[in-house]
Scaffold this motif. Structure first.
Motif, PDB file in Angstrom:
ATOM      1  N   LEU A  14       0.843  -1.203   0.000  1.00  0.00           N
ATOM      2  CA  LEU A  14       0.000   0.000   0.000  1.00  0.00           C
ATOM      3  C   LEU A  14       0.880   1.256   0.000  1.00  0.00           C
ATOM      4  O   LEU A  14       0.611   2.211  -0.736  1.00  0.00           O
ATOM      5  CB  LEU A  14      -0.913   0.009   1.228  1.00  0.00           C
ATOM      6  CG  LEU A  14      -1.992  -1.068   1.267  1.00  0.00           C
ATOM      7  CD1 LEU A  14      -2.590  -1.161   2.682  1.00  0.00           C
ATOM      8  CD2 LEU A  14      -3.104  -0.770   0.258  1.00  0.00           C
ATOM      9  N   ALA A  15       1.931   1.227   0.815  1.00  0.00           N
ATOM     10  CA  ALA A  15       2.819   2.399   0.924  1.00  0.00           C
ATOM     11  C   ALA A  15       3.369   2.784  -0.444  1.00  0.00           C
ATOM     12  O   ALA A  15       3.405   3.966  -0.800  1.00  0.00           O
ATOM     13  CB  ALA A  15       3.962   2.096   1.884  1.00  0.00           C
ATOM     14  N   ARG A  16       3.752   1.778  -1.228  1.00  0.00           N
ATOM     15  CA  ARG A  16       4.378   2.041  -2.544  1.00  0.00           C
ATOM     16  C   ARG A  16       3.445   2.772  -3.507  1.00  0.00           C
ATOM     17  O   ARG A  16       3.893   3.357  -4.483  1.00  0.00           O
ATOM     18  CB  ARG A  16       4.846   0.721  -3.188  1.00  0.00           C
ATOM     19  CG  ARG A  16       6.081   0.189  -2.522  1.00  0.00           C
ATOM     20  CD  ARG A  16       6.741  -0.937  -3.295  1.00  0.00           C
ATOM     21  NE  ARG A  16       7.722  -1.569  -2.422  1.00  0.00           N
ATOM     22  CZ  ARG A  16       7.478  -2.647  -1.689  1.00  0.00           C
ATOM     23  NH1 ARG A  16       6.320  -3.271  -1.776  1.00  0.00           N
ATOM     24  NH2 ARG A  16       8.398  -3.136  -0.879  1.00  0.00           N
ATOM     25  N   ARG A  17       2.152   2.734  -3.242  1.00  0.00           N
ATOM     26  CA  ARG A  17       1.220   3.450  -4.122  1.00  0.00           C
ATOM     27  C   ARG A  17       1.453   4.959  -4.071  1.00  0.00           C
ATOM     28  O   ARG A  17       1.012   5.695  -4.942  1.00  0.00           O
ATOM     29  CB  ARG A  17      -0.234   3.154  -3.733  1.00  0.00           C
ATOM     30  CG  ARG A  17      -0.582   1.698  -3.944  1.00  0.00           C
ATOM     31  CD  ARG A  17      -2.070   1.498  -3.739  1.00  0.00           C
ATOM     32  NE  ARG A  17      -2.379   0.086  -3.775  1.00  0.00           N
ATOM     33  CZ  ARG A  17      -3.577  -0.429  -3.577  1.00  0.00           C
ATOM     34  NH1 ARG A  17      -4.583   0.365  -3.325  1.00  0.00           N
ATOM     35  NH2 ARG A  17      -3.784  -1.715  -3.639  1.00  0.00           N
ATOM     36  N   GLY A  18       2.118   5.410  -3.017  1.00  0.00           N
ATOM     37  CA  GLY A  18       2.382   6.855  -2.903  1.00  0.00           C
ATOM     38  C   GLY A  18       3.654   7.277  -3.633  1.00  0.00           C
ATOM     39  O   GLY A  18       3.987   8.464  -3.653  1.00  0.00           O
ATOM     40  N   GLU A  19       4.338   6.320  -4.235  1.00  0.00           N
ATOM     41  CA  GLU A  19       5.640   6.614  -4.852  1.00  0.00           C
ATOM     42  C   GLU A  19       5.555   7.814  -5.796  1.00  0.00           C
ATOM     43  O   GLU A  19       4.712   7.841  -6.690  1.00  0.00           O
ATOM     44  CB  GLU A  19       6.138   5.384  -5.620  1.00  0.00           C
ATOM     45  CG  GLU A  19       7.572   5.537  -6.072  1.00  0.00           C
ATOM     46  CD  GLU A  19       8.120   4.240  -6.649  1.00  0.00           C
ATOM     47  OE1 GLU A  19       8.587   3.401  -5.879  1.00  0.00           O
ATOM     48  OE2 GLU A  19       8.057   4.073  -7.883  1.00  0.00           O
ATOM     49  N   GLY A  20       6.460   8.754  -5.606  1.00  0.00           N
ATOM     50  CA  GLY A  20       6.505   9.928  -6.472  1.00  0.00           C
ATOM     51  C   GLY A  20       5.700  11.103  -5.943  1.00  0.00           C
ATOM     52  O   GLY A  20       5.919  12.237  -6.334  1.00  0.00           O
ATOM     53  N   TRP A  21       4.763  10.858  -5.057  1.00  0.00           N
ATOM     54  CA  TRP A  21       3.834  11.917  -4.633  1.00  0.00           C
ATOM     55  C   TRP A  21       4.008  12.366  -3.194  1.00  0.00           C
ATOM     56  O   TRP A  21       3.450  13.388  -2.801  1.00  0.00           O
ATOM     57  CB  TRP A  21       2.388  11.441  -4.852  1.00  0.00           C
ATOM     58  CG  TRP A  21       2.134  11.164  -6.290  1.00  0.00           C
ATOM     59  CD1 TRP A  21       2.121   9.940  -6.898  1.00  0.00           C
ATOM     60  CD2 TRP A  21       1.925  12.122  -7.339  1.00  0.00           C
ATOM     61  NE1 TRP A  21       1.900  10.076  -8.246  1.00  0.00           N
ATOM     62  CE2 TRP A  21       1.767  11.404  -8.542  1.00  0.00           C
ATOM     63  CE3 TRP A  21       1.842  13.519  -7.375  1.00  0.00           C
ATOM     64  CZ2 TRP A  21       1.551  12.035  -9.772  1.00  0.00           C
ATOM     65  CZ3 TRP A  21       1.619  14.144  -8.592  1.00  0.00           C
ATOM     66  CH2 TRP A  21       1.471  13.402  -9.767  1.00  0.00           C
ATOM     67  N   THR A  22       4.709  11.605  -2.374  1.00  0.00           N
ATOM     68  CA  THR A  22       4.759  11.939  -0.942  1.00  0.00           C
ATOM     69  C   THR A  22       5.916  12.886  -0.596  1.00  0.00           C
ATOM     70  O   THR A  22       5.899  13.492   0.464  1.00  0.00           O
ATOM     71  CB  THR A  22       4.902  10.672  -0.071  1.00  0.00           C
ATOM     72  OG1 THR A  22       6.148  10.048  -0.375  1.00  0.00           O
ATOM     73  CG2 THR A  22       3.762   9.701  -0.326  1.00  0.00           C
ATOM     74  N   SER A  23       6.892  12.993  -1.451  1.00  0.00           N
ATOM     75  CA  SER A  23       8.100  13.769  -1.182  1.00  0.00           C
ATOM     76  C   SER A  23       7.795  15.190  -0.685  1.00  0.00           C
ATOM     77  O   SER A  23       6.918  15.837  -1.249  1.00  0.00           O
ATOM     78  CB  SER A  23       8.917  13.825  -2.471  1.00  0.00           C
ATOM     79  OG  SER A  23       9.752  14.951  -2.496  1.00  0.00           O
ATOM     80  N   PRO A  24       8.484  15.715   0.318  1.00  0.00           N
ATOM     81  CA  PRO A  24       9.598  15.094   1.051  1.00  0.00           C
ATOM     82  C   PRO A  24       9.147  14.214   2.217  1.00  0.00           C
ATOM     83  O   PRO A  24       9.957  13.873   3.068  1.00  0.00           O
ATOM     84  CB  PRO A  24      10.374  16.304   1.577  1.00  0.00           C
ATOM     85  CG  PRO A  24       9.320  17.349   1.787  1.00  0.00           C
ATOM     86  CD  PRO A  24       8.245  17.096   0.760  1.00  0.00           C
ATOM     87  N   ASN A  25       7.891  13.848   2.237  1.00  0.00           N
ATOM     88  CA  ASN A  25       7.398  12.928   3.267  1.00  0.00           C
ATOM     89  C   ASN A  25       7.729  11.485   2.876  1.00  0.00           C
ATOM     90  O   ASN A  25       7.982  11.202   1.708  1.00  0.00           O
ATOM     91  CB  ASN A  25       5.878  13.062   3.397  1.00  0.00           C
ATOM     92  CG  ASN A  25       5.474  14.095   4.437  1.00  0.00           C
ATOM     93  OD1 ASN A  25       6.320  14.701   5.079  1.00  0.00           O
ATOM     94  ND2 ASN A  25       4.182  14.291   4.589  1.00  0.00           N
ATOM     95  N   PRO A  26       7.666  10.576   3.832  1.00  0.00           N
ATOM     96  CA  PRO A  26       7.907   9.162   3.525  1.00  0.00           C
ATOM     97  C   PRO A  26       6.685   8.512   2.876  1.00  0.00           C
ATOM     98  O   PRO A  26       5.591   9.068   2.908  1.00  0.00           O
ATOM     99  CB  PRO A  26       8.144   8.559   4.904  1.00  0.00           C
ATOM    100  CG  PRO A  26       7.386   9.442   5.842  1.00  0.00           C
ATOM    101  CD  PRO A  26       7.450  10.819   5.270  1.00  0.00           C
ATOM    102  N   MET A  27       6.899   7.338   2.303  1.00  0.00           N
ATOM    103  CA  MET A  27       5.772   6.521   1.839  1.00  0.00           C
ATOM    104  C   MET A  27       5.383   5.647   3.031  1.00  0.00           C
ATOM    105  O   MET A  27       6.257   5.034   3.653  1.00  0.00           O
ATOM    106  CB  MET A  27       6.213   5.594   0.703  1.00  0.00           C
ATOM    107  CG  MET A  27       6.499   6.302  -0.590  1.00  0.00           C
ATOM    108  SD  MET A  27       7.153   5.128  -1.792  1.00  0.00           S
ATOM    109  CE  MET A  27       8.884   5.509  -1.717  1.00  0.00           C
ATOM    110  N   VAL A  28       4.110   5.607   3.359  1.00  0.00           N
ATOM    111  CA  VAL A  28       3.668   4.826   4.518  1.00  0.00           C
ATOM    112  C   VAL A  28       2.376   4.085   4.173  1.00  0.00           C
ATOM    113  O   VAL A  28       1.489   4.647   3.532  1.00  0.00           O
ATOM    114  CB  VAL A  28       3.436   5.731   5.759  1.00  0.00           C
ATOM    115  CG1 VAL A  28       3.098   4.905   6.992  1.00  0.00           C
ATOM    116  CG2 VAL A  28       4.639   6.609   6.036  1.00  0.00           C
ATOM    117  N   GLY A  29       2.293   2.832   4.604  1.00  0.00           N
ATOM    118  CA  GLY A  29       1.087   2.039   4.406  1.00  0.00           C
ATOM    119  C   GLY A  29       0.589   1.509   5.741  1.00  0.00           C
ATOM    120  O   GLY A  29       1.373   1.311   6.680  1.00  0.00           O
ATOM    121  N   CYS A  30      -0.733   1.291   5.824  1.00  0.00           N
ATOM    122  CA  CYS A  30      -1.323   0.882   7.098  1.00  0.00           C
ATOM    123  C   CYS A  30      -2.491  -0.077   6.863  1.00  0.00           C
ATOM    124  O   CYS A  30      -3.293   0.119   5.942  1.00  0.00           O
ATOM    125  CB  CYS A  30      -1.809   2.141   7.812  1.00  0.00           C
ATOM    126  SG  CYS A  30      -2.659   1.812   9.355  1.00  0.00           S
TER     127      CYS A  30
END
Ligand code: AOF
Ligand code: ZN
Length: 375
Positions: A14-30
């Motif tokens: 799930l976290a990887r779905r944020g790849e490219g868009w979360t910067s400078p935040n981390p990618m996080v899945g829950c």
């Protein structure tokens, strides 16, 4: 696979779905689990938007959340940033146990999230799939600790180590699949950096042509302000943020006034960095860090790569290998500069991995920190 590992794996996906868009935040899945069933999921979709835990809990019925287990790839935050603390909603919803992949090195969190939950009587376990969770956010971990971007050197070369023919033709060293993979890298990393030589030779656009992707900020190392007004980069600078980095002398020179004005009118931002003749790369990265740029994909050429490796500034390498021999003494190779005097001085890469893309391969690894960085 253990029970906990199964859900943490799902949280990682799930976290990887944020790849490219979360910067400078981390990618996080829950993932929220009740009686062995996933009752809700969430991920951090974009910087400034809800965190993964909040997304998962907002989509969860209150009775499902009460006493449930929550799996999250990064320690829940306990501070108010662009969004409220995740520990608040976890406690409000009466979650019974929290399983954490990696701790958050952000000084505003750094174990504080775990402590708050434990003190409130929530069961907390850490270290589930820790290595994967840390790797997932290698950019965030580097940036939050150093304030400077994570530098990735990417190049494509033939089996005899050339990036172009002696006359300069470089289209293409690798095939379609490998080139698509490069667009995924352009989506993943926040900025793309090239030397002016590459711009003059190839007139590249340096955008991201992945479906649903976003363009990296384009950064050109151009000590003497040679970026042509008539180039695909300059002509698209209003659409894609473009920084032209030059020496302070070139920026101040009278004879460059008109050129500078022309570039600025076209939307190019001029960033003077260091005195002649070269750009101070360390200073450049410090400046990029201040602009919120957490990662830089370096796409050549050899001179720029030579300076970066010599200064020990590269954190990760992607070397694409095309199954062909180009030959030619004058044909360029990916890393120039002076190079190592002795084999013992060569840059060593660790944790090497190899992947196949069509007929090509990509070897990826992490240069061992130089003596300065390792301190
Ligand atoms: C979490 N879950 O999904 C993320 C976390 O400005 P903010 O409010 O978005 O806060 C950013 C910081 O929060 C970031 O630097 C990192 O420490 C943490 N990110 N934490 O519990 C998430 N994205
Ligand atoms: Zn949070």
């Amino acid at each position: 696979m253990s029970y906990e590992e199964k859900y943490m794996r799902r949280a990682l996906d799930l976290a990887r779905r944020g790849e490219g868009w979360t910067s400078p935040n981390p990618m996080v899945g829950c993932v929220v689990v009740k009686n062995g069933q996933i009752v809700s999921e969430g991920w951090h979709e974009r910087c400034g938007k809800n965190h993964a835990e909040r997304n998962a809990l907002l989509h969860c019925r209150e009775e499902d959340a009460e006493g449930a287990e929550l799996y999250v790839t990064l320690e829940p935050c306990c501070h108010t940033g662009r969004t409220p603390p995740c520990t608040d909603i976890i406690l409000q919803r009466k979650i019974g146990a929290v399983y954490v992949g990696s701790e958050d090195p952000n000084p505003k969190v750094a174990g504080g999230g775990l402590r708050i939950l434990r003190e409130a009587g929530v069961k907390v376990e850490t270290g589930h799939l820790q290595r994967e969770c840390i790797r997932l956010n290698e950019v965030f971990f580097h940036y939050i600790k150093t304030g400077t971007p994570f530098i990735v050197s990417k190049y494509a070369m033939s089996l005899d180590g050339k990036i172009a023919c002696a006359g300069g033709d470089s289209k293409w060293v690798t095939g379609k699949e490998a080139r698509e993979a490069v667009h995924r890298l352009r989506n993943r990393y926040r900025a793309i950096l090239v030397g002016i030589g590459t711009v003059l030779l190839d007139d590249p656009l340096l955008n991201c042509r992945m479906e649903g992707g976003r363009n990296p900020v384009r950064v050109i190392c151009d000590s003497n302000l040679r970026l042509p007004l008539k180039s695909r980069i300059t002509e698209s600078a209003w659409e894609i943020r473009t920084l032209d980095v030059c020496s302070e002398t070139a920026a101040a020179a009278r004879e460059n006034r008109e050129k500078r004005a022309g570039l600025e009118k076209a939307g190019v931002e001029i960033l003077p960095c260091g005195t002649e003749p070269k750009i101070d790369l360390r200073r450049l990265f410090a400046e990029l860090g201040k602009l919120g740029i957490d990662s830089v994909l370096v796409e050549g050429g050899g001179t720029l790569n030579g300076s970066l490796f010599e200064a020990g500034l590269v954190q990760k390498v992607y070397a694409f290998l095309g199954g062909k021999i180009i030959g030619g003494r004058e044909a360029k190779s990916p890393v120039e500069g002076r190079g190592a005097a002795l084999m013992k001085d060569a840059v060593l890469l660790r944790e090497l991995q190899i992947r196949r893309f069509g007929d090509d391969f990509c070897i990826c690894g992490y240069p061992q920190p130089g003596p300065e960085e390792g301190k």
